[in-house]
Every structure is written in structure tokens, then in C-alpha cells.
Enzyme design. Structure first.
Site: not given
Ligand code: IMP
Ligand code: MG
Length: 174
Positions: A43, A102, A105, A130, A158
Site C-alpha cells: 500500500g 485503520d 493491527n 482513520k 487497493d
Molecule cells: P489496519 O491493520 O486495520 O490498521 O489496516 C492497515 C492496512 O489495511 C493498511 O496498510 C492498508 O493496506 C489496509 N487498509 C485499511 N483501510 C483501508 C482502506 O480504506 N482502503 C484500502 N486499504 C485499507
Molecule cells: Mg492494502
């Protein structure tokens, strides 16, 4: 095909302006220190490429693959580290760069893993935040934008591997 974005949230110029600001903030913060930027693939690939060119001081760049999402839009909670940089992390100032935080994690998992390697310091930078992660091991010191609680794509982000190439960031549904 329904493969179009519904609304542009951050346009190309807005992103470029903010990335340049982040670059100078980072350059100032690490003034005189040896810095290693570690981007989280996939990403952050566009963000890192743009960001490092705005960090106007010597530093190194590496990548690490962290996967937390399958093809869905909701975090699976499981994070897999597919590749660990061979690079020496001990004694280095590490800046982890992610595209979006987000659930937190991914960042938590990566930071825990990097901490075990005894960096001199560990900080995080994310283009989008977020602001709904209940607990972050490392609260990002450098944040591009607070993001709406919608699924965002483009500029490296993506949905099931689509949309990464877009120069702007948008939502795919209202
Ligand atoms: P987390 O582990 O839930 O904080 O999410 C982190 C990863 O999930 C990011 O590095 C992104 O690759 C993916 N991600 C989280 N939210 C989004 C979104 O709204 N669009 C696309 N990818 C996301
Ligand atoms: Mg991703």
C-alpha cells in the site's frame, strides 16, 4: 464493471502538497541522525516513493510486506509479515511508513516486530489515519490526513488489488 471511484476525497495536488510538508517535517525531526525509512508494502509504495524525494537529507529506504486484508474491505485482524528486511535495524533510527491506519493491527504488529530488533528509535508515519484504532503501540508522529471512515482507494491503496495506480484517493461507494 463498477470499477470506478464514486468520489475523490484527496486530489493529486492536495496529496503532493501534504507529502512535501511531511518530508520537511521528517528531515527537520531527524536532523543529523542516521535514518532508515521502512515502507510497508504494498500500500505505501507510491507514498514512500514521493515522500523520500521530499526528505532532503541522507537516509536509507527499505520495505517490508505486511498483509492484514484479504480481498475484503474489513480488517481480518490477522497480520502476516511476508518479508523481513535483512537490513540491520539495531542502533538505527527507524521510521515506519504506512499508507493508512485503520484498526491499527498492521502497525502494531510491525512495530512490535521491529522493537525486538532494538532500533535506536522507532516512529511511524502514515499518509492517512482513520483515528479509530483503540490502541496503538506507536502513535504516528507524522500524519498526512485524518481520513473519513470509508473505504478508500488510489495512490497505492487497493480494493482487491484494483485502483492502486490512481493519482488521487477516493471512495468506491457512498
Ligand atoms: P489496519 O491493520 O486495520 O490498521 O489496516 C492497515 C492496512 O489495511 C493498511 O496498510 C492498508 O493496506 C489496509 N487498509 C485499511 N483501510 C483501508 C482502506 O480504506 N482502503 C484500502 N486499504 C485499507
Ligand atoms: Mg492494502
Amino acid at each position: 464493471m463498477g470499477r470506478e471511484i464514486a468520489r475523490v476525497v484527496f486530489d493529486e495536488q492536495t496529496i503532493a502538497r501534504r507529502v512535501a510538508e511531511l518530508g520537511s517535517e521528517i528531515a527537520g525531526y531527524y536532523d543529523g541522525e542516521e535514518l532508515l525509512v521502512i515502507g510497508l508494502l504494498k500500500g505505501s509504495f507510491i507514498f514512500v516513493a514521493d515522500l523520500v524525494r521530499k526528505i532532503s537529507r541522507p537516509h536509507r529506504v527499505d520495505f517490508l510486506v505486511a498483509v492484514s486484508y484479504g480481498t475484503g474491505k474489513v480488517s481480518s485482524g490477522a497480520v502476516r509479515l511476508l518479508y523481513d528486511p535483512e537490513t540491520q535495524l539495531a542502533g538505527r533510527h527507524i521510521l515506519v511508513v504506512d499508507d493508512i491506519v485503520d484498526s491499527g493491527n498492521t502497525l502494531n504488529h510491525v512495530c512490535r516486530s521491529i522493537r525486538k530488533r532494538h532500533p535506536k528509535s522507532l516512529a511511524a508515519c502514515t499518509l492517512l489515519h482513520k483515528r479509530r484504532a483503540p490502541h496503538l503501540e506507536v502513535e504516528p508522529r507524522f500524519v498526512g490526513f485524518d481520513a473519513p471512515h470509508a473505504f478508500l482507494v488510489g495512490y497505492g491503496l487497493d480494493h482487491a488489488e484494483d485502483f492502486r495506480h490512481l493519482p488521487h484517493i477516493g471512495t468506491i461507494e457512498e
